[in-house]
Design an enzyme around this catalytic site. Structure first.
Site, short mmCIF file in Angstrom:
data_model
loop_
_atom_site.label_atom_id
_atom_site.label_comp_id
_atom_site.label_asym_id
_atom_site.label_seq_id
_atom_site.Cartn_x
_atom_site.Cartn_y
_atom_site.Cartn_z
N ASP A 1 -4.62 3.56 -2.00
CA ASP A 1 -5.69 3.95 -1.07
C ASP A 1 -6.14 5.37 -1.33
OD1 ASP A 1 -6.03 1.70 0.76
OD2 ASP A 1 -3.93 2.06 1.29
N MET B 1 -8.78 8.24 -0.21
CA MET B 1 -9.66 8.61 0.91
C MET B 1 -10.25 9.99 0.67
SD MET B 1 -7.21 7.52 4.02
CE MET B 1 -6.47 5.89 4.10
N MET C 1 -11.59 -5.51 5.66
CA MET C 1 -10.75 -4.53 6.37
C MET C 1 -10.43 -5.08 7.76
SD MET C 1 -9.88 -2.03 4.49
CE MET C 1 -9.02 -1.16 5.79
N HIS D 1 -8.26 1.12 -4.01
CA HIS D 1 -9.18 0.94 -2.89
C HIS D 1 -9.83 2.29 -2.60
CE1 HIS D 1 -9.49 0.02 1.74
NE2 HIS D 1 -10.67 0.10 1.17
N GLY E 1 -8.87 4.25 7.07
CA GLY E 1 -8.57 5.68 7.23
C GLY E 1 -7.10 5.98 7.47
N PHE E 2 -6.38 5.07 8.09
CA PHE E 2 -4.98 5.34 8.43
C PHE E 2 -4.15 4.06 8.34
CE2 PHE E 2 -7.71 8.23 10.77
CZ PHE E 2 -7.19 9.46 10.39
N GLY E 3 -2.87 4.23 7.99
CA GLY E 3 -1.94 3.12 8.04
C GLY E 3 -1.42 2.95 9.46
N GLY E 4 -0.71 1.86 9.69
CA GLY E 4 0.01 1.67 10.94
C GLY E 4 -0.86 1.34 12.16
N ASP F 1 -6.55 -6.05 4.74
CA ASP F 1 -5.91 -4.73 4.67
C ASP F 1 -5.92 -4.11 6.06
OD1 ASP F 1 -5.00 -2.24 3.94
OD2 ASP F 1 -6.71 -1.73 2.67
N GLY F 2 -4.70 -3.91 6.60
CA GLY F 2 -4.58 -3.24 7.89
C GLY F 2 -3.93 -4.12 8.94
N GLY F 3 -2.78 -3.66 9.45
CA GLY F 3 -2.11 -4.37 10.53
C GLY F 3 -1.50 -5.70 10.12
N SER G 1 0.85 -1.19 0.00
CA SER G 1 0.00 0.00 0.00
C SER G 1 0.88 1.24 0.00
CB SER G 1 -0.89 0.02 1.23
OG SER G 1 -1.36 1.34 1.45
N HIS H 1 -1.27 -1.59 -4.18
CA HIS H 1 -2.52 -1.19 -3.53
C HIS H 1 -2.53 0.32 -3.35
CE1 HIS H 1 -6.07 -1.98 -1.01
NE2 HIS H 1 -5.60 -1.06 -0.17
N GLY I 1 1.21 -1.87 4.33
CA GLY I 1 1.76 -0.54 4.14
C GLY I 1 3.03 -0.39 4.93
N SER I 2 2.90 -0.16 6.23
CA SER I 2 4.09 0.08 7.04
C SER I 2 5.07 -1.10 7.03
CB SER I 2 3.69 0.44 8.48
OG SER I 2 2.54 -0.21 8.88
N MET J 1 -11.95 4.55 -0.57
CA MET J 1 -12.63 4.84 0.70
C MET J 1 -13.35 6.17 0.50
SD MET J 1 -9.61 3.51 3.15
CE MET J 1 -8.45 3.52 1.80
C1 DX5 Z 1 -6.13 1.81 5.68
C2 DX5 Z 1 -5.65 1.49 4.28
C3 DX5 Z 1 -4.54 0.53 4.27
C4 DX5 Z 1 -3.28 0.96 4.97
C5 DX5 Z 1 -2.64 -0.25 5.58
O1 DX5 Z 1 -7.30 2.55 5.62
O2 DX5 Z 1 -6.71 0.94 3.54
O3 DX5 Z 1 -4.26 0.06 2.96
O4 DX5 Z 1 -2.38 1.60 4.13
O5 DX5 Z 1 -1.56 0.14 6.33
P1 DX5 Z 1 -0.78 -0.82 7.35
O6 DX5 Z 1 -0.32 -2.02 6.59
O7 DX5 Z 1 0.32 0.03 7.84
O8 DX5 Z 1 -1.78 -1.21 8.44
ZN ZN Z 2 -6.40 -0.12 1.55
#
Ligand code: DX5
Ligand code: ZN
Length: 219
Positions: free
Chosen positions: A34, A36, A136, A65, A141-144, A174-176, A7, A32, A196-197, A67
């Site tokens: 994102d 928003m 999800m 993706h 909404g946010f990475g990490g 997607d996420g964590g 991502s 990927h 992502g991270s 959002m």
């Molecule tokens: C969150 C995004 C994700 C995000 C994942 O709303 O849809 O794609 O970038 O980030 P990580 O892998 O850091 O949780």
């Molecule tokens: Zn995503």
């Protein structure tokens, strides 16, 4: 075999092109992306100009993706910018069927995503009509953020519903997604893992190789 979908939300945007090339050289197939809108989710990321610009430089599959509330308004534009698939949120569409139809009519693949509070059962009416279901595993909404444990059962349920309905989809998470959660989601049935991270923090190639090795071990 599954795919790792990095991502770019966690990319260094000052070096975006270079980082995408590094991933491409490392054998990544799916990027990927994102988007928003600051309405369906609290944050705003980036949109068409960024995608159009990286499309010129990259042959990767662009997994967009959205959002975004009522994403049907923007399908055509994202396809024109270079999207290879578009995933919309079930919760963001007043007419989910129409949104899926619009994506297919534009000639690309369609994904349907559900937020952590939405039950797996909600995808049943649409699962035969999409190529991918995105579960999800954090609040979008946010990475990490940290993986929400109840997602594991939801991934399993989506695979059960897929079988019951005679559908065939990719199940994306997607996420964590990181060292602690890769095994769990793959064993539950996810085949497309967004990260992502875990990809962008540190050495991209090393991270991508490491995550894919763990995916292979788990699968
Ligand atoms: C969150 C995004 C994700 C995000 C994942 O709303 O849809 O794609 O970038 O980030 P990580 O892998 O850091 O949780
Ligand atoms: Zn995503």
């Amino acid at each position: 075999m599954g795919e790792l979908c990095p991502s770019i939300l966690s990319a260094d945007f000052n070096r975006l092109g270079e980082q995408i090339r590094t991933l491409e050289d490392a054998g990544i197939k799916i990027l990927h992306i994102d988007v928003m809108d600051g309405d369906f989710v609290p944050s705003i990321s980036f949109g068409m100009p960024v995608i159009r610009s990286i499309r010129k430089e990259s042959g990767l599959f662009f997994d967009v993706h959205l959002m975004v509330r009522e994403p049907i308004r923007y399908i055509r534009e994202f396809v024109d910018c270079g999207a290879d698939s578009i995933t919309v949120h079930l919760e963001a569409c007043s007419d989910v069927d129409a949104a899926i139809r619009a994506i297919h009519e534009a000639g690309i693949k369609a994904g349907l995503s559900i937020k952590p509070a939405t039950e797996a059962e909600a995808v049943r009416p649409y699962i035969r009509d999409v190529e991918m279901v995105l579960v999800m595993t954090v609040e979008p909404g946010f990475g990490g953020q940290k993986y929400i444990e109840s997602s594991t059962e939801k991934i399993r349920r989506v695979r059960e519903i897929e079988a019951e309905e005679g559908a065939k989809v990719h199940v994306q998470v997607d996420g964590g997604i990181n060292d602690d959660t890769i095994q769990v989601v793959v064993k539950a049935g996810a085949d497309y893992l967004v990260a992502g991270s875990a990809v962008f923090k540190g050495d991209l190639k090393k991270n991508a190789d490491h995550i894919r090795a763990l995916m292979e071990q788990a699968g």
